[in-house]
Design a protein around this motif. Structure first.
Motif, PDB file in Angstrom:
ATOM      1  N   ARG A   1      -4.727  13.801  -0.903  1.00 47.25           N
ATOM      2  CA  ARG A   1      -4.300  12.789   0.060  1.00 47.25           C
ATOM      3  C   ARG A   1      -5.404  11.769   0.350  1.00 47.25           C
ATOM      4  NH1 ARG A   1      -1.600  15.696   5.072  1.00 47.25           N
ATOM      5  NH2 ARG A   1      -0.543  13.699   5.305  1.00 47.25           N
ATOM      6  N   ASN A   2      -6.649  12.209   0.449  1.00 48.92           N
ATOM      7  CA  ASN A   2      -7.743  11.286   0.758  1.00 48.92           C
ATOM      8  C   ASN A   2      -7.917  10.259  -0.359  1.00 48.92           C
ATOM      9  OD1 ASN A   2     -10.328  10.687   2.423  1.00 48.92           O
ATOM     10  ND2 ASN A   2     -11.065  10.923   0.336  1.00 48.92           N
ATOM     11  N   ARG A   3      -7.959  10.738  -1.611  1.00 50.00           N
ATOM     12  CA  ARG A   3      -8.169   9.788  -2.709  1.00 50.00           C
ATOM     13  C   ARG A   3      -6.933   8.914  -2.929  1.00 50.00           C
ATOM     14  NH1 ARG A   3     -10.116  11.029  -8.958  1.00 50.00           N
ATOM     15  NH2 ARG A   3      -9.665   8.932  -9.742  1.00 50.00           N
ATOM     16  N   ARG A   4      -5.734   9.447  -2.692  1.00 52.19           N
ATOM     17  CA  ARG A   4      -4.526   8.617  -2.825  1.00 52.19           C
ATOM     18  C   ARG A   4      -4.572   7.461  -1.829  1.00 52.19           C
ATOM     19  NH1 ARG A   4       0.660  12.204  -2.212  1.00 52.19           N
ATOM     20  NH2 ARG A   4       1.759  10.245  -2.588  1.00 52.19           N
ATOM     21  N   VAL A   5      -5.009   7.746  -0.603  1.00 59.68           N
ATOM     22  CA  VAL A   5      -5.086   6.687   0.413  1.00 59.68           C
ATOM     23  C   VAL A   5      -6.063   5.605  -0.020  1.00 59.68           C
ATOM     24  CG1 VAL A   5      -5.908   6.199   2.746  1.00 59.68           C
ATOM     25  CG2 VAL A   5      -4.358   8.106   2.361  1.00 59.68           C
ATOM     26  N   VAL A   6      -7.270   6.012  -0.389  1.00 61.54           N
ATOM     27  CA  VAL A   6      -8.295   5.034  -0.751  1.00 61.54           C
ATOM     28  C   VAL A   6      -7.896   4.273  -2.016  1.00 61.54           C
ATOM     29  CG1 VAL A   6     -10.717   4.763  -1.393  1.00 61.54           C
ATOM     30  CG2 VAL A   6     -10.080   6.412   0.367  1.00 61.54           C
ATOM     31  N   THR A   7      -7.339   4.980  -2.990  1.00 62.98           N
ATOM     32  CA  THR A   7      -6.928   4.324  -4.238  1.00 62.98           C
ATOM     33  C   THR A   7      -5.791   3.352  -3.989  1.00 62.98           C
ATOM     34  OG1 THR A   7      -7.600   6.280  -5.500  1.00 62.98           O
ATOM     35  CG2 THR A   7      -6.131   4.726  -6.587  1.00 62.98           C
TER      36      THR A   7
ATOM     37  N   VAL B   1       0.839  -1.200   0.000  1.00 63.27           N
ATOM     38  CA  VAL B   1       0.000   0.000   0.000  1.00 63.27           C
ATOM     39  C   VAL B   1       0.875   1.251   0.000  1.00 63.27           C
ATOM     40  CG1 VAL B   1      -1.772   1.281   1.267  1.00 63.27           C
ATOM     41  CG2 VAL B   1      -1.893  -1.190   1.133  1.00 63.27           C
ATOM     42  N   ARG B   2       1.971   1.211   0.761  1.00 62.58           N
ATOM     43  CA  ARG B   2       2.890   2.357   0.771  1.00 62.58           C
ATOM     44  C   ARG B   2       3.493   2.565  -0.623  1.00 62.58           C
ATOM     45  NH1 ARG B   2       6.339   4.844   4.898  1.00 62.58           N
ATOM     46  NH2 ARG B   2       5.506   3.342   6.410  1.00 62.58           N
ATOM     47  N   LEU B   3       3.843   1.475  -1.298  1.00 62.23           N
ATOM     48  CA  LEU B   3       4.389   1.566  -2.658  1.00 62.23           C
ATOM     49  C   LEU B   3       3.373   2.223  -3.590  1.00 62.23           C
ATOM     50  CD1 LEU B   3       6.522   0.727  -4.833  1.00 62.23           C
ATOM     51  CD2 LEU B   3       5.259  -1.417  -5.037  1.00 62.23           C
ATOM     52  N   ALA B   4       2.120   1.768  -3.529  1.00 60.49           N
ATOM     53  CA  ALA B   4       1.090   2.352  -4.388  1.00 60.49           C
ATOM     54  C   ALA B   4       0.872   3.822  -4.063  1.00 60.49           C
ATOM     55  CB  ALA B   4      -0.224   1.580  -4.226  1.00 60.49           C
TER      56      ALA B   4
ATOM     57  N   ARG C   1       1.942  -6.038 -10.119  1.00 57.60           N
ATOM     58  CA  ARG C   1       0.561  -5.664 -10.429  1.00 57.60           C
ATOM     59  C   ARG C   1       0.188  -4.324  -9.781  1.00 57.60           C
ATOM     60  NH1 ARG C   1      -3.082  -9.715 -12.340  1.00 57.60           N
ATOM     61  NH2 ARG C   1      -4.769  -8.739 -11.158  1.00 57.60           N
ATOM     62  N   VAL C   2       0.620  -4.111  -8.560  1.00 56.63           N
ATOM     63  CA  VAL C   2       0.341  -2.835  -7.895  1.00 56.63           C
ATOM     64  C   VAL C   2       1.036  -1.701  -8.631  1.00 56.63           C
ATOM     65  CG1 VAL C   2       0.786  -1.496  -5.796  1.00 56.63           C
ATOM     66  CG2 VAL C   2      -0.115  -3.819  -5.632  1.00 56.63           C
ATOM     67  N   LEU C   3       2.288  -1.924  -9.021  1.00 59.84           N
ATOM     68  CA  LEU C   3       3.039  -0.886  -9.721  1.00 59.84           C
ATOM     69  C   LEU C   3       2.399  -0.554 -11.064  1.00 59.84           C
ATOM     70  CD1 LEU C   3       5.601   0.873  -9.670  1.00 59.84           C
ATOM     71  CD2 LEU C   3       6.794  -0.991 -10.816  1.00 59.84           C
ATOM     72  N   ARG C   4       1.972  -1.585 -11.792  1.00 58.43           N
ATOM     73  CA  ARG C   4       1.378  -1.359 -13.110  1.00 58.43           C
ATOM     74  C   ARG C   4       0.080  -0.553 -13.000  1.00 58.43           C
ATOM     75  NH1 ARG C   4       0.734  -6.388 -14.698  1.00 58.43           N
ATOM     76  NH2 ARG C   4       2.682  -6.516 -15.891  1.00 58.43           N
ATOM     77  N   THR C   5      -0.789  -0.925 -12.055  1.00 57.43           N
ATOM     78  CA  THR C   5      -2.058  -0.208 -11.939  1.00 57.43           C
ATOM     79  C   THR C   5      -1.864   1.203 -11.369  1.00 57.43           C
ATOM     80  OG1 THR C   5      -2.382  -1.302  -9.805  1.00 57.43           O
ATOM     81  CG2 THR C   5      -3.455  -2.283 -11.730  1.00 57.43           C
ATOM     82  N   ALA C   6      -0.871   1.394 -10.496  1.00 58.38           N
ATOM     83  CA  ALA C   6      -0.603   2.739  -9.978  1.00 58.38           C
ATOM     84  C   ALA C   6      -0.113   3.659 -11.082  1.00 58.38           C
ATOM     85  CB  ALA C   6       0.414   2.674  -8.843  1.00 58.38           C
TER      86      ALA C   6
ATOM     87  N   SER D   1      -7.260   0.288  -2.642  1.00 59.59           N
ATOM     88  CA  SER D   1      -8.053  -0.398  -3.666  1.00 59.59           C
ATOM     89  C   SER D   1      -7.159  -1.143  -4.654  1.00 59.59           C
ATOM     90  CB  SER D   1      -8.920   0.624  -4.405  1.00 59.59           C
ATOM     91  OG  SER D   1      -9.626   0.015  -5.457  1.00 59.59           O
ATOM     92  N   LEU D   2      -6.097  -0.488  -5.136  1.00 61.86           N
ATOM     93  CA  LEU D   2      -5.200  -1.143  -6.098  1.00 61.86           C
ATOM     94  C   LEU D   2      -4.518  -2.352  -5.484  1.00 61.86           C
ATOM     95  CD1 LEU D   2      -3.525   1.960  -7.800  1.00 61.86           C
ATOM     96  CD2 LEU D   2      -5.518   0.668  -8.548  1.00 61.86           C
ATOM     97  N   THR D   3      -4.134  -2.251  -4.220  1.00 62.55           N
ATOM     98  CA  THR D   3      -3.453  -3.369  -3.566  1.00 62.55           C
ATOM     99  C   THR D   3      -4.403  -4.544  -3.376  1.00 62.55           C
ATOM    100  OG1 THR D   3      -2.026  -1.789  -2.419  1.00 62.55           O
ATOM    101  CG2 THR D   3      -2.096  -4.026  -1.555  1.00 62.55           C
ATOM    102  N   GLN D   4      -5.632  -4.267  -2.989  1.00 69.17           N
ATOM    103  CA  GLN D   4      -6.588  -5.350  -2.774  1.00 69.17           C
ATOM    104  C   GLN D   4      -7.003  -6.013  -4.084  1.00 69.17           C
ATOM    105  OE1 GLN D   4      -9.796  -3.680  -0.479  1.00 69.17           O
ATOM    106  NE2 GLN D   4      -8.415  -2.936   1.137  1.00 69.17           N
ATOM    107  N   ARG D   5      -6.941  -5.268  -5.184  1.00 68.98           N
ATOM    108  CA  ARG D   5      -7.297  -5.853  -6.486  1.00 68.98           C
ATOM    109  C   ARG D   5      -6.116  -6.545  -7.156  1.00 68.98           C
ATOM    110  NH1 ARG D   5      -9.466  -0.801  -8.314  1.00 68.98           N
ATOM    111  NH2 ARG D   5      -8.201  -1.107 -10.194  1.00 68.98           N
TER     112      ARG D   5
END
Length: 641
Positions: free
Chosen positions: A49-55, A36-39, A94-99, A58-62
């Motif tokens: 900051r709020n949307r970065r946290v939630v996103t 999550v920190r990487l994303a 996968r996290v890096l690609r989607t981020a 989300s990217l990590t869980q997906r």
């Protein structure tokens, strides 16, 4: 439809290792905070900051694969710890690609990727989430990273957070779809390698603070949603009728949204008009009890123009406001103080509890209209005695308060000369010379407005604002209005210094003779005076220390400062000095403090000390010195300016 700019991933070789879902899930659970920190670090800071946290969550869980097994990517050479975990390497890619995809701009004629849209899950309603704020170093690094492109930011994070060498970074970025890997690495080199900061709580989207959103707006949106739902039931039937259907502006409000307060602010019939004698029985005596005066108070067209210009002045309207005065429209229906013909203009004076607004237009049209604002909140009876109605040909006319019995013009530079009475017609004075237009260095007179009511006589001066400033004398905390001969003589040598206070939002100016200094050549005694200008906004105070020797008509400004408490009610102390030339030609440093100054010390170009509130030391022409005083209480003060 255009294709996305992510390079297709090459088909795996038969020998590539395989990662099953259970292994990937175990890696996700074990290394979730790291991923999550990487994303969060790779996502563009422009998301907020709020949307970065939630996103990031989300990217990590997906990142988990959908099937039972999937081919693992090529991972760096080391094969121990986290880097040797094929499941972690797979999830990281996968996290890096989607981020990186989330940071790419949306394209026309192309479907957006899911990562480019606001996440469906997770969602936190009614709260804003953000990581713990770090220090100045973390803030500086975040700003530097925000200036990088997505691939460069990813390269920096892989180097610093994942501790990967450049060859491994190239492999991971290539596998993530980055085309110009070398360019990304070169761009990442432009940011100082402060990798330890990446582990800071500033960049930890798993340790969060929560704050509410705008509660009032949320309630309004809830009410609006209910109203919109009812409106859709009615408006939906209209879609089947001939015509455009949906508005070309989509869900935007109409050009003028019907709001009761906004409508009242534009309706001349809603203007507050106070009865003529209301001030006599009112608990407060300020602008709120001024009656509406002038020969055009019933001219609805003029009043409507004045209100409309106040709410939305056009490009041709000259708008001015004193410092600290907002120039936006009134919050509701304002109070009418005046509407009438003055000289060659039609003038409207309005008051909204915080500001005085003056609208003026030529008698023969509206071209060249002007709108001026001045802040007047908390005005007392004295400060609400007059408003500038017009300025023309170097003269000024005032609209006087209903409690003012007499108005007169007085030259501050000539205290022995009597005041010249002004006529008042429906509260409007005859014109008097205004010092507001005097040029610097040409001060031969300073005309002030002398006001008399049942409480006494006082002086006000025009400083190029709508409300004249009140003049006072005396020690801070015990000031008095300028009325008697002694007060007039005290102000005379310092009147021209008022020119430096024009258009500064000044409320009151006090002159305080804090010391008298025997001159070392025996020619008499010099006067030390401190003039302090207080403002309506409560900041930007200006303080001048002036010194006057016998035989001179005007004092010399020897020190000045802004935004200081010296010479004011909170800190009635001041210390200032001047290089003075005696008649024989010798030069001296003269310095003085208030009466409770126990000692003064000069350092720098002039050395000397004294016991008491006065210092006299021989000096050379052009010498510079620093002053420090000690009060009887033991507190130290510095020289002004």
């Amino acid at each position: 439809m255009q294709s996305q700019d992510v390079a297709p991933r090459p088909a795996p070789a038969p020998a590539d290792p395989v990662v099953d879902v259970e292994r990937a899930e175990a890696a996700l659970v074990e290394h979730y905070p790291r991923l999550v920190r990487l994303a969060y670090l790779v996502l563009p800071p422009s998301l907020g900051r709020n949307r970065r946290v939630v996103t990031a969550h989300s990217l990590t869980q997906r990142a988990l694969p959908r099937g039972r097994a999937t081919t693992a990517p090529v991972i760096p050479a080391q094969q121990t710890g986290r880097e040797g975990d094929l499941g972690y390497a797979f999830l990281r890619l996968r996290v890096l690609r989607t981020a990186l995809e989330a940071g790419r701009p949306l394209k026309r004629l192309a479907w957006p990727r899911r990562s480019q849209l606001p996440p469906v899950l997770p969602q936190v309603w009614g709260l804003r989430l953000f990581p713990t704020s770090g220090g100045a170093d973390e803030l500086a690094l975040d700003q530097r990273l925000s200036a990088l492109s997505g691939p460069a930011r990813a390269a920096y994070v892989l180097r610093g957070l994942e501790k990967l060498p450049d060859d491994d970074v190239r492999e991971v970025l290539s596998a993530a779809g980055v085309e110009d890997v070398d360019d990304a690495l070169e761009e990442a080199d432009t940011v100082e390698a402060r990798y330890a900061l990446l582990d800071s709580p500033e960049f930890d989207p798993c340790s969060l603070h929560a704050r509410p959103t705008d509660l009032m707006r949320r309630r309004q949106h809830a009410k609006a949603a209910l109203a919109a739902g009812a409106a859709l039931l009615v408006c939906g039937a209209l879609l089947g009728l001939p015509g455009e259907g949906w508005s070309p502006d989509g869900p935007a409000a109409p050009p003028y949204a019907q709001n009761p307060a906004a409508e009242a602010a534009l309706d001349p019939a809603q203007l507050t008009k106070v009865p003529a004698l209301a001030w006599q029985s009112a608990a407060r005596t300020d602008f709120s009890v001024w009656p509406a005066r002038g020969d055009l108070t019933d001219d609805s067209a003029l009043l409507r123009r004045a209100l409309a210009v106040w709410a939305r002045p056009g490009e041709t309207v000259a708008v001015s406001a004193t410092p600290g005065t907002p120039s936006g429209g009134p919050p509701g229906a304002p109070q009418l103080l005046y509407a009438g013909n003055v000289d060659n203009a039609r003038v409207v004076i309005l008051y909204d509890g915080l500001r005085i607004a003056r609208y003026a237009e030529p008698k023969d049209g509206t071209a060249g209209a002007a709108l001026d604002f001045s802040r007047v909140d908390g005005a007392t009876r004295t400060e609400a005695s007059a408003v500038v109605l017009s300025r023309a040909d170097g003269n000024v006319r005032y609209l006087m308060a209903p409690w003012v019995k007499k108005a007169a013009e007085r030259d501050l530079l000539k205290p022995r000369t009597g005041a010249m009475g002004l006529t008042m017609t429906d509260g409007v004075t005859s014109p008097m010379a205004s010092p507001a237009t005097q040029r610097s260095g040409t001060c031969t007179s300073w005309n002030a407005l002398q006001v008399t009511d049942s409480t006494g006589t006082r002086l006000l001066t025009d400083l190029a604002e709508l409300v004249p400033a009140r003049l006072t004398t005396g020690r801070p905390g015990a000031v008095a209005d300028v009325s008697g001969p002694a007060a007039l003589r005290a102000w005379a040598p310092y009147s021209c210094s008022l020119g430096s206070l024009r258009s500064a939002g000044v409320r009151t100016v006090n002159a305080w003779t804090y010391a008298r200094h025997p001159l070392p050549d025996g020619t008499g005694t010099g006067d030390w005076v401190c003039t302090r200008a207080e403002t309506w906004r409560g900041g930007g105070e200006r303080v001048l220390a002036q010194f006057r020797t016998p035989g001179t008509t005007q004092a010399a400004v020897v020190a000045k400062a802004q935004n200081v408490s010296a010479c004011g009610a909170r800190d009635p102390h001041v210390l200032a000095g001047v290089l003075w030339k005696a008649q024989p030609g010798d030069w001296y440093l003269l310095a003085a403090g208030a009466r409770d100054t126990e000692s003064i010390r000069a350092t720098g170009g002039v050395q000397g000390t004294s016991q008491g509130s006065l210092l006299t030391v021989r000096a050379n022409q052009g010498a510079q010195a620093e002053l420090k005083g000690t009060l009887e209480s033991g507190r130290s003060i510095n020289g002004l300016g």
